[in-house]
Design an enzyme around this catalytic site. Structure first.
Site, mmCIF file in Angstrom:
data_model
loop_
_atom_site.group_PDB
_atom_site.id
_atom_site.type_symbol
_atom_site.label_atom_id
_atom_site.label_comp_id
_atom_site.label_asym_id
_atom_site.label_seq_id
_atom_site.Cartn_x
_atom_site.Cartn_y
_atom_site.Cartn_z
ATOM 1 N NE ARG A 1 -25.013 16.494 61.005
ATOM 2 C CZ ARG A 1 -25.763 17.270 60.214
ATOM 3 N NH1 ARG A 1 -26.672 16.732 59.405
ATOM 4 N NH2 ARG A 1 -25.596 18.577 60.201
ATOM 5 C CB SER B 1 -22.296 20.463 64.876
ATOM 6 O OG SER B 1 -22.901 21.435 64.064
ATOM 7 C CD GLU C 1 -22.010 16.208 63.178
ATOM 8 O OE1 GLU C 1 -23.068 16.841 63.266
ATOM 9 O OE2 GLU C 1 -21.069 16.534 62.425
HETATM 10 P P1 FAD Z 1 -13.425 11.819 58.370
HETATM 11 O O1 FAD Z 1 -13.536 12.832 59.424
HETATM 12 O O2 FAD Z 1 -12.077 11.461 57.901
HETATM 13 O O3 FAD Z 1 -14.185 10.500 58.837
HETATM 14 C C1 FAD Z 1 -15.467 10.578 59.421
HETATM 15 C C2 FAD Z 1 -16.017 9.152 59.594
HETATM 16 O O4 FAD Z 1 -16.228 8.559 58.305
HETATM 17 C C3 FAD Z 1 -15.056 8.209 60.324
HETATM 18 O O5 FAD Z 1 -15.825 7.272 61.050
HETATM 19 C C4 FAD Z 1 -14.317 7.510 59.192
HETATM 20 O O6 FAD Z 1 -13.808 6.259 59.560
HETATM 21 C C5 FAD Z 1 -15.436 7.374 58.179
HETATM 22 N N1 FAD Z 1 -14.973 7.351 56.775
HETATM 23 C C6 FAD Z 1 -14.312 8.347 56.123
HETATM 24 N N2 FAD Z 1 -14.117 7.982 54.831
HETATM 25 C C7 FAD Z 1 -14.656 6.755 54.688
HETATM 26 C C8 FAD Z 1 -14.781 5.841 53.599
HETATM 27 N N3 FAD Z 1 -14.297 6.124 52.388
HETATM 28 N N4 FAD Z 1 -15.395 4.653 53.819
HETATM 29 C C9 FAD Z 1 -15.892 4.334 55.034
HETATM 30 N N5 FAD Z 1 -15.806 5.153 56.115
HETATM 31 C C10 FAD Z 1 -15.207 6.351 55.933
HETATM 32 N N6 FAD Z 1 -21.201 17.804 58.587
HETATM 33 C C11 FAD Z 1 -22.475 17.916 58.173
HETATM 34 O O7 FAD Z 1 -23.195 16.918 58.043
HETATM 35 N N7 FAD Z 1 -23.024 19.137 57.900
HETATM 36 C C12 FAD Z 1 -22.322 20.280 58.006
HETATM 37 O O8 FAD Z 1 -22.853 21.347 57.744
HETATM 38 C C13 FAD Z 1 -20.961 20.184 58.425
HETATM 39 N N8 FAD Z 1 -20.218 21.306 58.584
HETATM 40 C C14 FAD Z 1 -18.929 21.201 59.011
HETATM 41 C C15 FAD Z 1 -18.186 22.379 59.149
HETATM 42 C C16 FAD Z 1 -16.863 22.326 59.562
HETATM 43 C C17 FAD Z 1 -16.079 23.612 59.700
HETATM 44 C C18 FAD Z 1 -16.264 21.070 59.841
HETATM 45 C C19 FAD Z 1 -14.825 21.014 60.254
HETATM 46 C C20 FAD Z 1 -16.997 19.898 59.725
HETATM 47 C C21 FAD Z 1 -18.347 19.958 59.311
HETATM 48 N N9 FAD Z 1 -19.141 18.801 59.167
HETATM 49 C C22 FAD Z 1 -20.432 18.901 58.717
HETATM 50 C C23 FAD Z 1 -18.587 17.468 59.500
HETATM 51 C C24 FAD Z 1 -17.762 16.833 58.361
HETATM 52 O O9 FAD Z 1 -17.378 17.785 57.419
HETATM 53 C C25 FAD Z 1 -18.540 15.714 57.642
HETATM 54 O O10 FAD Z 1 -18.960 14.730 58.549
HETATM 55 C C26 FAD Z 1 -17.709 15.049 56.535
HETATM 56 O O11 FAD Z 1 -18.513 14.167 55.788
HETATM 57 C C27 FAD Z 1 -16.503 14.277 57.093
HETATM 58 O O12 FAD Z 1 -15.699 13.929 55.989
HETATM 59 P P2 FAD Z 1 -14.200 13.480 56.155
HETATM 60 O O13 FAD Z 1 -13.734 13.002 54.819
HETATM 61 O O14 FAD Z 1 -13.418 14.554 56.777
HETATM 62 O O15 FAD Z 1 -14.363 12.240 57.137
HETATM 63 N N1 EPU Z 2 -28.005 28.987 68.212
HETATM 64 C C1 EPU Z 2 -27.784 29.387 69.517
HETATM 65 N N2 EPU Z 2 -26.512 29.678 69.900
HETATM 66 C C2 EPU Z 2 -25.455 29.607 69.059
HETATM 67 C C3 EPU Z 2 -25.691 29.183 67.718
HETATM 68 C C4 EPU Z 2 -26.979 28.883 67.326
HETATM 69 O O1 EPU Z 2 -28.710 29.476 70.326
HETATM 70 O O2 EPU Z 2 -24.333 29.889 69.482
HETATM 71 C C5 EPU Z 2 -29.372 28.674 67.786
HETATM 72 C C6 EPU Z 2 -29.759 29.568 66.597
HETATM 73 O O3 EPU Z 2 -30.344 30.736 67.088
HETATM 74 C C7 EPU Z 2 -30.697 28.734 65.791
HETATM 75 C C8 EPU Z 2 -30.337 27.303 66.174
HETATM 76 O O4 EPU Z 2 -29.421 27.365 67.252
HETATM 77 O O5 EPU Z 2 -32.031 28.958 66.178
HETATM 78 C C9 EPU Z 2 -29.758 26.532 65.019
HETATM 79 O O6 EPU Z 2 -28.520 27.139 64.611
HETATM 80 P P1 EPU Z 2 -27.868 26.851 63.174
HETATM 81 O O7 EPU Z 2 -28.814 27.254 62.100
HETATM 82 O O8 EPU Z 2 -26.499 27.439 63.190
HETATM 83 O O9 EPU Z 2 -27.816 25.283 63.094
HETATM 84 P P2 EPU Z 2 -27.162 24.215 64.091
HETATM 85 O O10 EPU Z 2 -28.258 23.387 64.676
HETATM 86 O O11 EPU Z 2 -26.217 24.831 65.027
HETATM 87 C C10 EPU Z 2 -27.006 22.473 62.170
HETATM 88 C C11 EPU Z 2 -26.040 21.406 61.799
HETATM 89 C C12 EPU Z 2 -24.893 21.997 61.002
HETATM 90 C C13 EPU Z 2 -25.446 22.612 59.729
HETATM 91 C C14 EPU Z 2 -26.453 23.698 60.121
HETATM 92 C C15 EPU Z 2 -27.159 24.270 58.920
HETATM 93 C C16 EPU Z 2 -26.177 19.670 63.476
HETATM 94 C C17 EPU Z 2 -25.535 19.039 64.654
HETATM 95 N N3 EPU Z 2 -25.543 20.735 62.983
HETATM 96 O O12 EPU Z 2 -26.320 23.355 63.033
HETATM 97 O O13 EPU Z 2 -24.005 20.947 60.638
HETATM 98 O O14 EPU Z 2 -24.428 23.188 58.951
HETATM 99 O O15 EPU Z 2 -27.466 23.127 60.983
HETATM 100 O O16 EPU Z 2 -28.040 23.327 58.411
HETATM 101 O O17 EPU Z 2 -27.197 19.198 63.004
HETATM 102 C C18 EPU Z 2 -22.121 19.721 61.401
HETATM 103 O O18 EPU Z 2 -22.854 18.727 61.392
HETATM 104 O O19 EPU Z 2 -20.902 19.666 61.700
HETATM 105 C C19 EPU Z 2 -22.684 21.016 61.044
HETATM 106 C C20 EPU Z 2 -21.987 22.150 61.060
#
Ligand code: FAD
Ligand code: EPU
Length: 348
Positions: free
Chosen positions: A168, A242, A338
């Protein structure tokens, strides 16, 4: 010729952040042609340090209104740059929706991004926090990032090494909005090598009747299914995925915590360190499903803060601070947000 950019004064951002909190930008600049950037950055308003670059708003919390202009790239091209029969290089503009891009790659028979299906947001934001899910981080597939460097005011290219990707994390997160990512080039495979190690993917594929040699599109389908099951849809319940990063602590501390709490999930990290589950720490501290007015913690996932309707960014931030303080008090572990917080510092 359509105008290369559009300016809107006092632009509402409520629908441009997935928390769905109220926010207004003094000026919104929507750019549909990246070659207009040098001209645009001639204006003092865009040279102001308060400029915010906005993608899909899925990793942001507006704790207050942004003070400067907000710039959003709407560029939409995807092009195949190179194909050697085994690997391809594909370039996607910053404004392309990430999940649409993943589907485009799969539709063309290119693999490598399938585990990252359904992550919200744009291609341009993907390198910023090095998006990761289900055992893959985007940095592994980045060939180079094209960016407008606001310091000299020119277009630059940064290779994977220069991007300094981590969990991240990247160079961009520490550069104070110096780089405006305009496009990303990815190296993808024509011969699929599945990455199925993350808990749940194998089980989901089996449930889909896929027992051996899955196709990349089937892995994406499995990931999409798991994600839909685990995470609330921002269109139904405002959230930014997250809210906290999983904390990375010295192995000695992780081992001591594990001895006291055998159910604590541990994940590998860099040498001498271990990654703890922030969700577990938060759930054990009693926050899962908690609700304080419209600011809450998702009942299904302790790591996801949610807006039940009218919560303000400031209320969500206050709840996040209470959660972090209680995890610190109970386990002695600091958890950090995050998403980027606009208009307030994390530590009050
Ligand atoms: P924004 O939220 O608009 O911006 C995020 C940051 O990037 C800000 O600092 C912004 O200034 C900067 N930025 C955006 N575009 C640019 C650009 N073109 N140039 C320079 N800086 C820029 N993240 C994960 O890593 N893994 C996941 O599994 C994951 N799951 C998610 C699930 C949900 C339901 C949600 C809502 C979010 C999740 N995220 C996850 C977080 C998010 O989707 C990512 O961080 C994504 O890359 C953000 O993209 P955005 O275009 O919405 O960026
Ligand atoms: N867990 C709990 N309680 C809960 C949910 C999960 O104890 O309510 C435990 C689960 O049992 C599991 C562990 O947490 O052992 C990990 O859970 P999960 O697999 O859902 O992954 P996470 O750590 O919660 C991370 C990323 C996600 C990404 C998933 C899958 C971060 C901060 N988050 O979540 O990214 O999608 O793994 O790879 O690293 C995001 O960054 O926004 C995001 C959604």
């Amino acid at each position: 010729m359509p105008a290369p950019y559009r300016l809107t004064e006092h632009a509402r951002l409520d629908a441009r952040n997935t928390f769905g909190v109220r926010a207004t930008a003094p000026m919104l600049v929507e750019v549909s042609d990246a070659t207009a950037l040098p001209e645009l950055f001639g204006y003092a308003m865009l040279r102001d340090p308060g400029l915010l670059i906005l993608g899909g708003g899925s990793n942001l919390l507006f704790a207050a209104n942004p003070t400067g202009a907000v710039l959003s790239l709407q560029t939409q091209q995807i092009t195949l740059q190179e194909d050697n029969g085994a690997q391809v290089r594909v370039r996607a503009d910053a404004g392309v929706v990430w999940h649409d891009f993943v589907l485009w790659t799969l539709g063309h028979g290119f693999s490598g991004l399938e585990n990252l299906a359904l992550i919200p947001g744009t291609v341009g934001a993907a390198p910023i926090q090095n998006i990761g899910a289900y055992g893959v981080e985007v940095g592994e597939r980045v060939h180079q990032v094209e960016a407008f460097d606001r310091q000299p005011g020119t277009l630059v290219r940064l290779d994977r090494q220069a991007c300094a990707f981590g969990y991240r994390d990247s160079l961009f997160k520490h550069a104070d909005d110096r780089y405006l990512v305009t496009a990303v080039e990815f190296t993808l495979d024509r011969h699929f090598q599945p990455r199925l190690g993350y808990a749940g993917i194998g089980e989901q594929l089996a449930a889909m009747g896929v027992t051996d040699a899955p196709r990349a599109a089937q892995v994406a389908e499995a990931v999409i299914h798991i994600r839909r099951h685990k995470l609330p849809d921002p269109a139904q319940l405002g959230n930014a995925g997250s809210f906290f990063k999983n904390p990375i602590v010295p192995v000695a501390l992780a081992d001591a915590l594990k001895a006291d709490h055998p159910s604590l999930p541990l994940f590998p990290a860099t040498s001498g360190m271990a990654k703890l589950s922030a969700a577990w720490l938060i759930e054990q501290s009693g926050w899962k499903g908690h609700r304080d007015g419209d600011a809450g913690v998702a009942p299904g996932h302790a790591l996801v803060l949610v807006n039940h309707g009218q919560a303000s960014g400031a209320q969500l931030l206050e709840l996040a601070r209470c959660i972090a303080n209680s995890v610190q008090a109970r386990f002695g572990v600091a958890i950090e947000p995050e998403p980027r917080i606009i208009g307030a510092a994390w530590a009050p």
